[in-house]
Write an enzyme that holds these catalytic residues in place. Structure first.
Site, PDB file in Angstrom:
ATOM      1  N   TYR A  80       0.844  -1.203   0.000  1.00 36.85           N
ATOM      2  CA  TYR A  80       0.000   0.000   0.000  1.00 36.85           C
ATOM      3  C   TYR A  80       0.877   1.251   0.000  1.00 36.85           C
ATOM      4  O   TYR A  80       0.669   2.171  -0.766  1.00 36.85           O
ATOM      5  CB  TYR A  80      -0.899  -0.009   1.240  1.00 36.85           C
ATOM      6  N   PHE A 132     -10.117  18.805 -25.329  1.00 38.32           N
ATOM      7  CA  PHE A 132     -10.500  17.408 -25.326  1.00 38.32           C
ATOM      8  C   PHE A 132     -11.726  17.310 -24.420  1.00 38.32           C
ATOM      9  O   PHE A 132     -11.882  18.121 -23.518  1.00 38.32           O
ATOM     10  CB  PHE A 132      -9.349  16.517 -24.819  1.00 38.32           C
ATOM     11  N   THR A 133     -12.602  16.333 -24.670  1.00 38.96           N
ATOM     12  CA  THR A 133     -13.888  16.277 -23.948  1.00 38.96           C
ATOM     13  C   THR A 133     -13.713  16.379 -22.432  1.00 38.96           C
ATOM     14  O   THR A 133     -14.332  17.231 -21.789  1.00 38.96           O
ATOM     15  CB  THR A 133     -14.635  14.958 -24.274  1.00 38.96           C
ATOM     16  N   ASP A 223      -0.698  18.465 -21.933  1.00 36.03           N
ATOM     17  CA  ASP A 223      -1.382  17.176 -21.916  1.00 36.03           C
ATOM     18  C   ASP A 223      -0.581  16.279 -22.853  1.00 36.03           C
ATOM     19  O   ASP A 223      -0.624  16.429 -24.075  1.00 36.03           O
ATOM     20  CB  ASP A 223      -2.826  17.342 -22.397  1.00 36.03           C
ATOM     21  N   LYS A 266      -2.864   5.766 -22.986  1.00 38.03           N
ATOM     22  CA  LYS A 266      -2.325   6.009 -24.322  1.00 38.03           C
ATOM     23  C   LYS A 266      -0.800   5.914 -24.290  1.00 38.03           C
ATOM     24  O   LYS A 266      -0.223   4.960 -24.767  1.00 38.03           O
ATOM     25  CB  LYS A 266      -2.746   7.387 -24.837  1.00 38.03           C
ATOM     26  N   ARG A 389     -17.302  11.283 -34.401  1.00 38.74           N
ATOM     27  CA  ARG A 389     -16.786  12.506 -33.772  1.00 38.74           C
ATOM     28  C   ARG A 389     -17.339  13.667 -34.580  1.00 38.74           C
ATOM     29  O   ARG A 389     -16.676  14.252 -35.419  1.00 38.74           O
ATOM     30  CB  ARG A 389     -15.252  12.516 -33.760  1.00 38.74           C
ATOM     31  N   PHE A 455     -23.483  10.860 -26.917  1.00 37.61           N
ATOM     32  CA  PHE A 455     -22.827   9.940 -27.855  1.00 37.61           C
ATOM     33  C   PHE A 455     -22.504   8.594 -27.216  1.00 37.61           C
ATOM     34  O   PHE A 455     -22.378   7.595 -27.904  1.00 37.61           O
ATOM     35  CB  PHE A 455     -21.563  10.568 -28.462  1.00 37.61           C
TER      36      PHE A 455
HETATM   37  C1  LIG Z   1      -7.616  10.109 -23.571  1.00 33.90           C
HETATM   38  C2  LIG Z   1      -7.198  11.473 -23.342  1.00 33.90           C
HETATM   39  C3  LIG Z   1      -7.418  12.097 -22.109  1.00 33.90           C
HETATM   40  C4  LIG Z   1      -8.146  11.406 -20.978  1.00 33.90           C
HETATM   41  O1  LIG Z   1      -7.465  10.283 -20.522  1.00 33.90           O
HETATM   42  P1  LIG Z   1      -8.238   9.066 -19.841  1.00 33.90           P
HETATM   43  O2  LIG Z   1      -7.137   8.144 -19.396  1.00 33.90           O
HETATM   44  O3  LIG Z   1      -9.148   8.448 -20.854  1.00 33.90           O
HETATM   45  O4  LIG Z   1      -9.012   9.614 -18.692  1.00 33.90           O
HETATM   46  C5  LIG Z   1      -6.978  13.396 -21.963  1.00 33.90           C
HETATM   47  N1  LIG Z   1      -6.366  14.056 -22.961  1.00 33.90           N
HETATM   48  C6  LIG Z   1      -6.145  13.489 -24.156  1.00 33.90           C
HETATM   49  C7  LIG Z   1      -5.450  14.263 -25.221  1.00 33.90           C
HETATM   50  C8  LIG Z   1      -6.551  12.193 -24.397  1.00 33.90           C
HETATM   51  O5  LIG Z   1      -6.335  11.631 -25.603  1.00 33.90           O
END
Ligand SMILES: *Cc1c(COP(=O)(O)O)cnc(C)c1O
Length: 483
Positions: A80, A132-133, A223, A266, A389, A455
């Site tokens: 932990y 980004f969303t 990001d 990613k 999209r 969506f």
């Molecule tokens: C996927 C993504 C996120 C969010 O990451 P999650 O691990 O899905 O929460 C943020 N910014 C970008 C550019 C992304 O492609």
């Protein structure tokens, strides 16, 4: 991955890895694909994976791992507190990103949640190249406003501009002199971009934006979720990076930022996330929130096995032969589609191939969700699952009217190291057929429309005619009893 010259003179991408673990796939007959599409309300998010042949929905958490990653997962130190697994990740992140502090989070949006909680005050602005969303949702949830300062080329569907993700620096300067530096919570650079076709940001642009931020004391945040592809594009498209290796390009970038966060779903070929911080005070503020929302400081909501995989995956991200696989495959797919006249976003970016549904289905009205119609038609024609999209991914205005999206895209994500060239050729062929038969495809309307993030869960039906049935009949005529 390398583009290798064949005897006939053509260049083909050849994998620099071999497949040693496989997952069996199903390709249902077209009639059964139609039934599956109907059961999913023509929304590819609602398809069951057993009915999908090639899953090109996303690159999130579905990239193939290397044998070194899998081997590392066996030695995970399941504690932990004080886990040696976490120490290995932190040391690797500090080595690669060159920032003094690192905090673990369970995925990318968790980093966005914590950063927005600490940095965004009601009435402040967050300029960014493009939203980004989830990053936008967290800024808005904290009372901030997102301003997109993408250069105009970024929104041109077809172009040969090498860095369509670049920020408009003059617009940023104008914004700061208009609102005052204190009204800017932070400047966010998404490298590369997600929603506008995986288009990269140049090191030169990052350098300029960083200088503006430093002049005005505004935190500059990257990001880095899609940084692997972006590094490849800097190496291959930006003259000043040609003689640098990937690690050097990465450090040159990182040195420009105050905060870097990433989704390790990613980058790093795993499942998790993290935040790198330069400033001690900001680090301490963010650190307080980790045990509250994520988990103890030495795992942050991630499994130790995933942490081990990410540590190795980040190291592999510094290897050009590993990170070039995605962009080279995408380049192949986009160029082959272009050659057949299928409208795609150019130049090819990272993440996947993006089909321009607005031009593909130019006989449809944008209110009839052309990108959603195309995503469903493609599934029926091929078993390939892409992601809408476009306008369906937007949210209705308070008065019930519908904001039309900048672009109507079907994204065909290519998870890294997952598909083979013959699978890509199959997807290209079915898109070609669909384009030849595009007049058969009609519009869509909602039968169930959730208020938020429609969506994900919304259900659609063909509008006006039963065009999916006509598509299936044409498929049988052209392909006989083939799948
Ligand atoms: C996927 C993504 C996120 C969010 O990451 P999650 O691990 O899905 O929460 C943020 N910014 C970008 C550019 C992304 O492609």
């Amino acid at each position: 991955m390398s583009n290798v010259k064949f005897f006939g003179g053509e260049q083909y991408p050849v994998e620099m890895h071999k497949v040693r673990i496989i997952q069996k796939l199903n390709l249902l007959p077209v009639e059964e694909r139609l039934v599956a599409a109907q059961e999913a309300g023509h929304n590819t998010f609602l398809l069951e994976n057993k009915d999908v042949f090639l899953d090109m929905l996303t690159d999130s958490g579905v990239n193939a791992m290397s044998q070194d990653q899998q081997a590392a997962m066996f030695r995970a130190d399941d504690a932990y507190a004080g886990s040696a697994t976490f120490t290995r990740l932190r040391d690797k992140v500090v080595e690669i990103f060159g920032m003094p502090h690192f905090l673990p989070v369970h995925q990318g949006r968790a980093a966005e949640h914590l950063l927005s909680t600490v940095l965004v005050k009601p009435g402040t602005y967050v300029p960014m190249n493009y939203h980004f969303t989830t990053s936008k949702a967290h800024v808005v949830a904290n009372g901030g406003e997102v301003l997109e300062l993408i250069k105009p080329e970024g929104l041109q569907v077809t172009s040969e501009h090498p860095f369509k993700g670049d920020m408009d620096v003059a617009a940023l300067r104008a914004l700061i002199s208009d609102k005052g530096a204190d009204a800017i919570a932070f400047v966010r650079m998404e490298a590369g971009t997600n929603l506008i076709g995986g288009q990269p940001v140049s090191l030169a642009n990052m350098t300029e934006v960083s200088a503006v931020c430093r002049d005005h004391g505004i935190p500059f945040v990257m990001d880095a979720s899609l940084i692997a592809d972006n590094l490849y594009f800097c190496k291959t498209r930006e003259a000043s990076c040609a003689d640098l290796d990937v690690r050097e390009i990465m450090r040159a970038m990182c040195d420009l930022y105050d905060v870097i966060y990433f989704s390790a779903r990613k980058v790093g070929f795993g499942r998790g996330g993290g935040i790198c911080v330069r400033d001690d005070r900001l680090f301490h503020k963010l650190r307080e929130l980790i045990p509250l929302f994520e988990g103890f400081l030495t795992y942050g909501g991630m499994s130790v096995r995933e942490i081990e995989a990410i540590t190795v995956g980040l190291d592999e991200t510094m290897d050009l032969d590993m990170i070039n696989q995605g962009p080279i495959f995408i380049d192949y797919m986009v160029r082959e589609l272009e050659r057949r006249g299928v409208p795609v976003i150019t130049p090819p970016g990272g993440l996947g191939a993006h089909i321009d549904a607005m031009r593909f289905l130019d006989h449809l009205d944008q209110h009839d969700y052309p990108a959603a119609a195309l995503a469903s038609a493609l599934y029926i024609a091929s078993g390939v699952r892409g992601m809408e999209r476009g306008t369906m991914s937007e949210q209705r205005n308070a008065d019930g009217s519908e904001p039309l999206a900048h672009m109507e895209l079907v994204r065909l994500a290519l998870p890294r190291r997952v598909f083979t060239l013959s699978q890509l050729n199959y997807a290209i062929d079915r898109l070609d057929w669909l384009y030849q038969n595009r007049r058969l495809i009609g519009g869509m309307e909602f039968t169930e429309e959730p208020e938020i993030l429609r969506f994900f869960f919304g259900r659609l039906a063909p509008k006006g005619s039963d065009w999916p049935a006509a598509l299936v009949a044409q498929f049988r005529e052209d392909f006989g009893d083939s799948l």
